[in-house]
Each structure stands twice: as structure tokens, then as C-alpha cells.
Design a protein around this motif. Structure first.
Motif, PDB file in Angstrom:
ATOM      1  N   UNK A  19       3.015   7.987   7.777  1.00  0.00           N
ATOM      2  CA  UNK A  19       3.991   7.474   6.802  1.00  0.00           C
ATOM      3  C   UNK A  19       5.194   6.835   7.490  1.00  0.00           C
ATOM      4  N   UNK A  20       5.555   7.335   8.697  1.00  0.00           N
ATOM      5  CA  UNK A  20       6.702   6.758   9.402  1.00  0.00           C
ATOM      6  C   UNK A  20       6.402   5.359   9.941  1.00  0.00           C
ATOM      7  N   UNK A  21       5.111   5.014  10.021  1.00  0.00           N
ATOM      8  CA  UNK A  21       4.710   3.677  10.474  1.00  0.00           C
ATOM      9  C   UNK A  21       4.609   2.699   9.313  1.00  0.00           C
ATOM     10  N   UNK A  31       3.985   3.323  -0.280  1.00  0.00           N
ATOM     11  CA  UNK A  31       3.943   4.545  -1.083  1.00  0.00           C
ATOM     12  C   UNK A  31       2.503   5.005  -1.264  1.00  0.00           C
ATOM     13  N   UNK A  32       2.346   6.292  -1.459  1.00  0.00           N
ATOM     14  CA  UNK A  32       1.048   6.881  -1.796  1.00  0.00           C
ATOM     15  C   UNK A  32       1.149   7.407  -3.218  1.00  0.00           C
ATOM     16  N   UNK A  33       0.371   6.835  -4.116  1.00  0.00           N
ATOM     17  CA  UNK A  33       0.425   7.183  -5.530  1.00  0.00           C
ATOM     18  C   UNK A  33      -0.815   7.995  -5.901  1.00  0.00           C
ATOM     19  N   UNK A  34      -0.603   9.127  -6.562  1.00  0.00           N
ATOM     20  CA  UNK A  34      -1.694   9.986  -7.024  1.00  0.00           C
ATOM     21  C   UNK A  34      -1.681  10.014  -8.541  1.00  0.00           C
ATOM     22  N   UNK A  35      -2.813   9.696  -9.158  1.00  0.00           N
ATOM     23  CA  UNK A  35      -2.911   9.676 -10.615  1.00  0.00           C
ATOM     24  C   UNK A  35      -4.138  10.473 -11.034  1.00  0.00           C
ATOM     25  N   UNK A  36      -3.936  11.532 -11.829  1.00  0.00           N
ATOM     26  CA  UNK A  36      -5.063  12.323 -12.295  1.00  0.00           C
ATOM     27  C   UNK A  36      -4.658  13.750 -12.628  1.00  0.00           C
ATOM     28  N   UNK A  83       1.754  18.551   0.279  1.00  0.00           N
ATOM     29  CA  UNK A  83       1.365  17.149   0.218  1.00  0.00           C
ATOM     30  C   UNK A  83       2.308  16.294  -0.598  1.00  0.00           C
ATOM     31  N   UNK A  84       2.633  16.755  -1.801  1.00  0.00           N
ATOM     32  CA  UNK A  84       3.492  15.930  -2.656  1.00  0.00           C
ATOM     33  C   UNK A  84       4.952  15.934  -2.191  1.00  0.00           C
ATOM     34  N   UNK A  85       5.274  16.830  -1.246  1.00  0.00           N
ATOM     35  CA  UNK A  85       6.626  16.853  -0.679  1.00  0.00           C
ATOM     36  C   UNK A  85       6.783  15.841   0.451  1.00  0.00           C
ATOM     37  N   UNK A  86       5.681  15.227   0.890  1.00  0.00           N
ATOM     38  CA  UNK A  86       5.762  14.231   1.949  1.00  0.00           C
ATOM     39  C   UNK A  86       6.522  12.996   1.465  1.00  0.00           C
ATOM     40  N   UNK A  87       7.131  12.261   2.385  1.00  0.00           N
ATOM     41  CA  UNK A  87       7.906  11.078   1.990  1.00  0.00           C
ATOM     42  C   UNK A  87       7.075  10.054   1.220  1.00  0.00           C
ATOM     43  N   UNK A  88       7.648   9.562   0.142  1.00  0.00           N
ATOM     44  CA  UNK A  88       7.095   8.459  -0.656  1.00  0.00           C
ATOM     45  C   UNK A  88       5.720   8.758  -1.233  1.00  0.00           C
ATOM     46  N   UNK A 129      -9.480   9.165  11.014  1.00  0.00           N
ATOM     47  CA  UNK A 129     -10.158   7.920  10.629  1.00  0.00           C
ATOM     48  C   UNK A 129      -9.551   7.341   9.356  1.00  0.00           C
ATOM     49  N   UNK A 130      -9.201   8.208   8.420  1.00  0.00           N
ATOM     50  CA  UNK A 130      -8.577   7.756   7.182  1.00  0.00           C
ATOM     51  C   UNK A 130      -7.218   7.132   7.460  1.00  0.00           C
ATOM     52  N   UNK A 131      -6.448   7.754   8.351  1.00  0.00           N
ATOM     53  CA  UNK A 131      -5.136   7.223   8.714  1.00  0.00           C
ATOM     54  C   UNK A 131      -5.269   5.853   9.375  1.00  0.00           C
TER      55      UNK A 131
END
Length: 367
Positions: A212-214, A219-224, A242-247, A318-320
Motif C-alpha cells: 500500500x505504501x507503493x 484504494x482497496x474497496x470491499x463490497x459484499x 485488514x480493514x484497518x489498513x490504509x485506504x 504473487x497477488x501483491x
């Protein structure tokens, strides 16, 4: 036609293409499922709804399952449909046997072998035994990807007929790119689905923690839905961290997800196994590139350098890396990936294609 599932929600949303087609063809359609608030929508659309509370999503053991089987036999005798279409695990298992007992043809649709195949040796063995016993009672077994059908065959399931139907059908006009399409950098990543550990949420959070710092303006948006009652709901500790992580931004279940897809540039699914994930199909239909895992149901959609990125399952690193590549991609590159994805959905996963396949099977069984 009798449609049987573990929730009215499932029939209302995920089988909509099917029952719309059946109604258009002049069939009477009955939905049999536990009431959950979506039954009124089914009634308004012209379906008859029959509430069956015992057909709950999360089981209570063998005694309740035996009672469920007896209830299904009774309901099928009472309703006397010409054909029964089963969806989700309990209807597929107990409904198939109940339909055969009362002499009514049926179709079992396997929308994925995820939870029971992935979690716990004992549960998997019991489920496989039940599948071997029950699925041959149906006239047709439908799978959404070839790997699932092969998995069933490998454990000894015998079928009167196997059919591969790619998903539940996407309305490509409803899920269409916003016009005009404006190329944009990947500033918003979207996860769309239930907040389950099997959807790869822990790996997604770990990946975001790494990068996230890069991505200072992303933003990472979670819907569900976050359902603590679901046996595979993401653990509270992992969720809160997880949801406490930046943005990281979380929105609960949304009736219409198109706005969230539209304002995102890349859609993610790090799932451990799927049937054919509707969230990816809807997003691809709207022209969005995807990042998804190399597992059954996802690998068919995530085509490297064509529709997006494919990464190993359960690999945060790999996801990152894939997210970084998407972030650094040129807007025109993302646009081309999105265009390719929409073309793939239109040509292979649209509701016109899926419903036509079901219609051919139904007419053949009724003959």
C-alpha cells in the motif's frame, strides 16, 4: 418448472436469467426455498414461491437432513412439477433422490465444489459419499467448469448425462461499460463477494499490507456481505486488522453493484476454488481487467496478458506483484484488457448462451 435452492436470494439473483427465460417460454415457475426477504421479488416477477424453512444453508446434522429429505418428498408429491432444477449442495443431494423416489425428472447444477472440497478431510469424505449416492438419481448433472465435472467423475459419481454450462448467465446489456469508456490508471482495486476466508481475503489483506505504501493514491474497496453465521466467514481478528489498513474501504451487501464496478479500474478475486464466479463475469462484462487465482472457475477467465493477471492460489506475494503491475500499467493497456474480457463474456458466458443450453436440456427431458 420447480427451482429448488437453499435461499430465495439465490434463486432471485443467481437464477434470474433462467427463470426469466422459462417464463418467457410460457412455463409456470415455482421457487422452493427458505424465505429471506427476496421472495416478494420472485412473486412480483411472476413466480409462485413456496417457503421451505428446513432447507437452510448451514446444516445441523444427519437427523435434520433425514427430515429435510422426507419434507422434499412430500413437497414434490404435493406440487407435482413436470421437472425439478436443483441448485446448491443440499437440494442437489437430497432433492435428487427425493425427485427420483416420486418419479419426477430432475437436473442437478453444481455451482462449485469449494467449501466441502477444501475444508476438512472428514467433511470432504462424507460429501463425496453423498454425491456418489445421490447425483446418479438426477437425469442430468450440470457443471459450471470442466474441472468440477472431472472431480466428480474421479470420486466415482455416475451420471445419466453430463453437461457443461458456463455459469448462470450474464446480461451483457445490463452489465455494460459506461459510455464513453475513459481510460484511467489503476487507482481503485475492487473485491466483490461474501467476506469468506475461502475467497482469499487473508491473502488480499497481506498483499495490500506489503504494497500500500507503493500505491499512495490507490484504494482497496470491499463490497459484499459479512455474515458471522457462515462457517467460512473470515475470522474477526483477520477482518479487523485488514480493514484497518490504509485506504481500505468496506461497503456491506449492495443490491446493485454496477456503480462500484464502474468506478474501479481492476477487480480482484483470490479465491481457493470457484464454479464460475459471477463477480468476475459481471466486472469483465463492464470492461474491467481482473486479477484472479489459478484455480478451477477462475483460471478460465483470468487469461494472462489478455483479460488480466492470473496468480497462484494462497500466495500474497504473487497477488501483491500483480496488483503492482496493474497499478503501473498504462491506461490504454488496462482498457485493452477490459475490452478483451467483455468480448470473452459476450461470446461464452452471456445469459443468451446459458439459458439456451438449459432450454435444450429441459425440452429433451420433457420429450
Amino acid at each position: 418448472m420447480l427451482l429448488v435452492s437453499n435461499s430465495a436470494f439465490n434463486i432471485f439473483h443467481f437464477r434470474k436469467s433462467l427463470w426469466k427465460m422459462l417464463l418467457k417460454e410460457g412455463y409456470e415457475v415455482i421457487a422452493l426455498a427458505p424465505a429471506d426477504g427476496k421472495e416478494q421479488g420472485l412473486k412480483d416477477a411472476g413466480l409462485r414461491f413456496v417457503d421451505l424453512p428446513s432447507l437452510q444453508q448451514y446444516g445441523n446434522g444427519p437427523v435434520s437432513d433425514v427430515l429435510l429429505y422426507r419434507t422434499l418428498v412430500s413437497k414434490y408429491q404435493e406440487l407435482q412439477p413436470d421437472l425439478i432444477l436443483h441448485f446448491t449442495i443440499k437440494p442437489n443431494i437430497y432433492g435428487s433422490v427425493a425427485a427420483k423416489k416420486v418419479g419426477i425428472p430432475s437436473i442437478a447444477t453444481i455451482t462449485g465444489l469449494g467449501t466441502t472440497w477444501l475444508n476438512g478431510v472428514l467433511l470432504r469424505k462424507i460429501t463425496q459419499m453423498l454425491y456418489r449416492y445421490s447425483l446418479p438419481a438426477s437425469n442430468v448433472i450440470v457443471g459450471q467448469n470442466a474441472h468440477d465435472l472431472e472431480s466428480l467423475q474421479k470420486i466415482g459419481v455416475k451420471a445419466n448425462e453430463w453437461q457443461l454450462i458456463p455459469g448462470s448467465g450474464i446480461d451483457v446489456n445490463e452489465f455494460a461499460p459506461t459510455a464513453p469508456v475513459v481510460a484511467a490508471s489503476a487507482k481503485q482495486f475492487l473485491f466483490l463477494g461474501r467476506m469468506l476466508i475461502d475467497k482469499g481475503l487473508e491473502e488480499l489483506f497481506n498483499a495490500w499490507h506489503q504494497i500500500h505504501h507503493l500505491l499512495p493514491d490507490a484504494h482497496l474497496l470491499l463490497v459484499g456481505e459479512l455474515d458471522p453465521q457462515h462457517p467460512r466467514c473470515i475470522p474477526e481478528k483477520i477482518w479487523q486488522a485488514g480493514i484497518a489498513l490504509p485506504r481500505v474501504v468496506y461497503h456491506d451487501y449492495q443490491e446493485d453493484v454496477r456503480t462500484y464496478i464502474d468506478r474501479s479500474q481492476v477487480v480482484l478475486l483470490a479465491s481457493y476454488r470457484e464454479g464460475i464466479p459471477r463477480s468476475l463475469l459481471e466486472s469483465m462484462s463492464m470492461g474491467k481487467p481482473i486479477i484472479a487465482t489459478d484455480v478451477p472457475g477462475c483460471r478460465e477467465l483470468a487469461l494472462p496478458r489478455k483479460t488480466g493477471w492470473r496468480v497462484p492460489s494462497r500466495s500474497s506475494a504473487a497477488l501483491a506483484e500483480a496488483m503492482l503491475q496493474a497499478y503501473r500499467s498504462k491506461p490504454e493497456e488496462l482498457t485493452q484488457l477490459g475490452n478483451n474480457g467483455r468480448k470473452l463474456v459476450c461470446e461464452g458466458y452471456s445469459e443468451a448462451i446459458v439459458t439456451q443450453q438449459y432450454l435444450e436440456i429441459i425440452k429433451e427431458l420433457l420429450r
